[in-house]
Design an enzyme around this catalytic site. Structure first.
Site, short mmCIF file in Angstrom:
data_model
loop_
_atom_site.label_atom_id
_atom_site.label_comp_id
_atom_site.label_asym_id
_atom_site.label_seq_id
_atom_site.Cartn_x
_atom_site.Cartn_y
_atom_site.Cartn_z
N ASP A 1 -1.15 9.16 -10.51
CA ASP A 1 -1.00 8.13 -11.55
C ASP A 1 0.46 7.82 -11.80
OD1 ASP A 1 -3.73 8.13 -11.77
OD2 ASP A 1 -3.80 9.38 -13.58
N GLU B 1 -4.51 2.28 -4.56
CA GLU B 1 -3.05 2.36 -4.41
C GLU B 1 -2.46 1.08 -3.84
OE1 GLU B 1 -4.82 4.09 -0.57
OE2 GLU B 1 -5.31 3.92 -2.69
N ASP C 1 0.85 -1.18 0.00
CA ASP C 1 0.00 0.00 0.00
C ASP C 1 0.90 1.24 0.00
OD1 ASP C 1 -3.02 0.91 0.63
OD2 ASP C 1 -1.62 2.23 1.68
N ILE C 2 0.67 2.14 -0.97
CA ILE C 2 1.46 3.37 -1.03
C ILE C 2 1.03 4.29 0.11
CG2 ILE C 2 2.06 5.38 -2.45
CD1 ILE C 2 1.51 3.72 -4.91
N ASN D 1 -2.39 12.91 -3.95
CA ASN D 1 -3.36 13.35 -4.96
C ASN D 1 -3.90 14.74 -4.66
OD1 ASN D 1 -3.49 11.31 -6.91
ND2 ASN D 1 -4.79 10.03 -5.64
#
Length: 338
Positions: A208, A235, A191-192, A199
């Site tokens: 993206d 993500e 998971d980022i 964002n």
């Protein structure tokens, strides 16, 4: 050729007629009539069937006709005393000649028809082969299109990696194989960290590009032939590691985590720091295990990292009944929310 033959017959007919009328002629009347009949009937047959003059029977027809004329002359020179015998001889010469010529005409026409049919068959065969080649080309193009469509259905359009649908299929396949062969299978959920803030602060284009950046490092870090990196959703990513012990999966996850942390992510001329959290799980499937046990245990290991500062790796230690306890926790959270 036919015109020449008709002209020759026209020239010979008066001579034969005069010879038959002369009392001093060497040819009797029957011989002259036989020769006239031969010339007329042969000319008429050749006029009706001119194709025989273009066939291999042309020389045979003229040789037969010449032989018949000589036979009629020879028979007249013998001069049999019996009129009946003389008539039968001329009739035999005439009938045999016409029968053989008619037979050759039928053979010539049959060969012509056969040649036309063979040509038509050859043309239709060539046309059929051409259509067959077109059909094969169309089938080949259809197979390629089906493969491309299948690849598109299993590929994430943004990151150009496998999607969740492909993971679900492969996970069940590898689970069954591992349980059958008693091999270990491991999962890594990635998971980022702080992706929503990325964002919100830098725009969805930055998000993206961050997904593409992390995907590239995940593919580089897990590049064995049977390793499968997939975008799990949003993500999150999932790595399927067949025939891999959980400890080895944890070691490799830590290496990839450090590579994500150490490499700068460039966006619009500025360098941004990207980190990720890793949850690792793995086991040798037993009959009492369920695939969701491994998936939920790995998910809980990921959330352990997220609850403890993120940017880390954690190995799941409990797998039995994880699915049931996870469902129970979800029901409790739903009841509290109500």
């Amino acid at each position: 050729m036919l015109r020449r033959w008709l002209a020759l017959a026209t020239c010979l007919l008066p001579a034969l007629a005069n010879a038959s009328d002369a009392s001093t002629s060497a040819l009797p009347v029957l011989a002259a009539l036989t020769l006239i009949t031969l010339l007329l009937s042969t000319s008429f047959q050749l006029w009706q069937h001119p194709d025989i003059l273009q066939s291999d029977y042309r020389k045979s027809v003229f040789l037969l006709l010449s032989g018949s004329v000589l036979a009629a002359v020879a028979w007249s020179s013998l001069g049999p005393e019996s009129a009946t015998l003389s008539v039968c001889g001329y009739a035999l010469i005439l009938s045999v000649t016409q029968a053989v010529i008619s037979h050759w005409i039928r053979l010539a026409e049959f060969e012509k028809v056969q040649d036309l049919m063979l040509r038509e068959v050859a043309q239709k065969t060539a046309s059929l082969e051409e259509k067959n080649q077109e059909l094969k080309s169309a089938q080949r193009a259809l197979r390629i299109a089906n493969l491309e469509l299948k690849a598109l259905s299993c590929t994430d359009g943004l990151t150009d990696t496998y999607n969740r649908l492909y993971f679900d299929r492969q996970f069940l396949t590898e689970w069954q194989r591992a349980r059958r062969e008693q091999d270990p299978v491991s999962l890594i959920l990635v998971d980022i960290d702080h992706f929503k803030e990325l964002n919100d602060q830098h725009g969805h284009l930055a998000g993206d590009n961050a997904l593409k950046f992390v995907t590239k490092l995940l593919k580089k870090g897990f590049q064995r032939g049977n390793d499968i990196a997939c975008r799990y959703g949003g993500e999150e990513f999932v790595i399927l590691l067949p025939n891999t012990l959980p400890a080895n999966a944890l070691t490799q996850a830590e290496k990839v985590r450090k590579s994500i942390e150490s490499q700068p992510f460039l966006h619009e001329g500025s360098s941004l720091n990207i980190t990720a959290s890793f949850g690792v799980g793995g086991l040798v499937p037993q009959p009492e295990h369920d695939p969701l046990d491994l998936l939920n245990a790995t998910d809980q290991a990921l959330y352990y990292v997220k609850r403890n500062g993120r940017n880390g790796c954690h190995l799941a230690t409990r797998y039995d009944g994880v699915t049931r306890s996870s469902n129970r926790e979800n029901r409790n959270q739903s009841s509290k929310a109500r």
